[in-house]
Design an enzyme around this catalytic site. Structure first.
Site, mmCIF file in Angstrom:
data_model
loop_
_atom_site.group_PDB
_atom_site.id
_atom_site.type_symbol
_atom_site.label_atom_id
_atom_site.label_comp_id
_atom_site.label_asym_id
_atom_site.label_seq_id
_atom_site.Cartn_x
_atom_site.Cartn_y
_atom_site.Cartn_z
ATOM 1 N N GLU A 84 0.788 -1.225 0.000
ATOM 2 C CA GLU A 84 0.000 0.000 0.000
ATOM 3 C C GLU A 84 0.823 1.279 0.000
ATOM 4 O O GLU A 84 0.441 2.278 0.600
ATOM 5 C CB GLU A 84 -1.019 0.003 1.138
ATOM 6 C CG GLU A 84 -2.030 -1.116 0.978
ATOM 7 C CD GLU A 84 -3.284 -0.930 1.806
ATOM 8 O OE1 GLU A 84 -3.225 -0.310 2.877
ATOM 9 O OE2 GLU A 84 -4.319 -1.421 1.356
ATOM 10 N N GLU A 170 -5.013 -8.284 -1.489
ATOM 11 C CA GLU A 170 -6.137 -7.851 -0.652
ATOM 12 C C GLU A 170 -7.368 -7.766 -1.542
ATOM 13 O O GLU A 170 -7.301 -7.283 -2.671
ATOM 14 C CB GLU A 170 -5.868 -6.492 0.007
ATOM 15 C CG GLU A 170 -4.774 -6.553 1.050
ATOM 16 C CD GLU A 170 -4.584 -5.241 1.790
ATOM 17 O OE1 GLU A 170 -5.534 -4.426 1.863
ATOM 18 O OE2 GLU A 170 -3.477 -5.021 2.299
#
Length: 190
Positions: A84, A170
């Site tokens: 991220e 994810e």
């Protein structure tokens, strides 16, 4: 997932978290599961989302963990070296090309998941500017998909899959914040 610089996370007690990760690796091995070791650095924590802010700590961490895995003959570990990030693909790529050699020095066949920009949503950037080909056999590129928020990214995801190895690290059937309805049709399409 292990946050790097959030309160009460890795940088606050490196030895504790290294031992926790090693225990998790051992336990997943006993269960016959793979284990993703996730260096989670987002702009939502204290850093600005650039993994280069803690590159020395990252190299130390992944050096020790990959050596532990090599010495213990653990082949079930995947290394997600910057989950991220939000700092531009050029910065992420530079970081990755400095951290990957630390891992493959201990485990030449390790799988290394490299996060893409904008919380692992800009999957097309590595298509035209991939990690150094020296590590082509090791690298997969991370993509995150929350069905209600990221449906518009499916075309880019499909195009990237044709050219680079992509790992959806994810996924959810809801919005990126976990709220709202379930978008099952969008989920099924992924």
């Amino acid at each position: 997932a292990m946050y790097v610089d959030a309160p009460k996370s890795y940088l606050g007690n490196e030895a504790k978290y290294k031992e926790f990760i090693k225990t998790s690796i051992e336990e997943t091995s006993k269960l016959g599961m793979y284990c993703i070791v996730d260096w989670h650095n987002t702009a939502d924590t204290l850093s600005n989302g650039d993994p280069n802010d803690y590159i020395n700590e990252s190299k130390d961490f992944f050096g020790e963990i990959s050596k532990y895995c090599a010495d213990s003959a653990y082949g079930h570990v995947l290394y997600e070296i910057c989950n991220e990030a939000n700092c531009g693909w050029t910065n992420i790529k530079s970081y990755a090309e400095n951290v990957i050699p630390v891992i493959v020095a201990n485990q030449p066949d390790a799988i290394v998941i490299v996060g893409t920009d904008q919380w692992c949503q800009k999957i097309v950037e590595p298509v035209t500017n991939p990690i150094d080909s020296l590590y082509k056999k090791n690298v997969m590129y991370s993509f995150h998909y929350d069905a209600c928020s990221h449906y518009y990214l499916l075309g880019e995801f499909r195009n990237a899959q044709k050219k680079i190895p992509v790992f959806v690290s994810e996924w959810s059937a809801a919005n990126f914040d976990g709220e709202g309805p379930l978008c099952t049709d969008n989920s099924d399409e992924l």
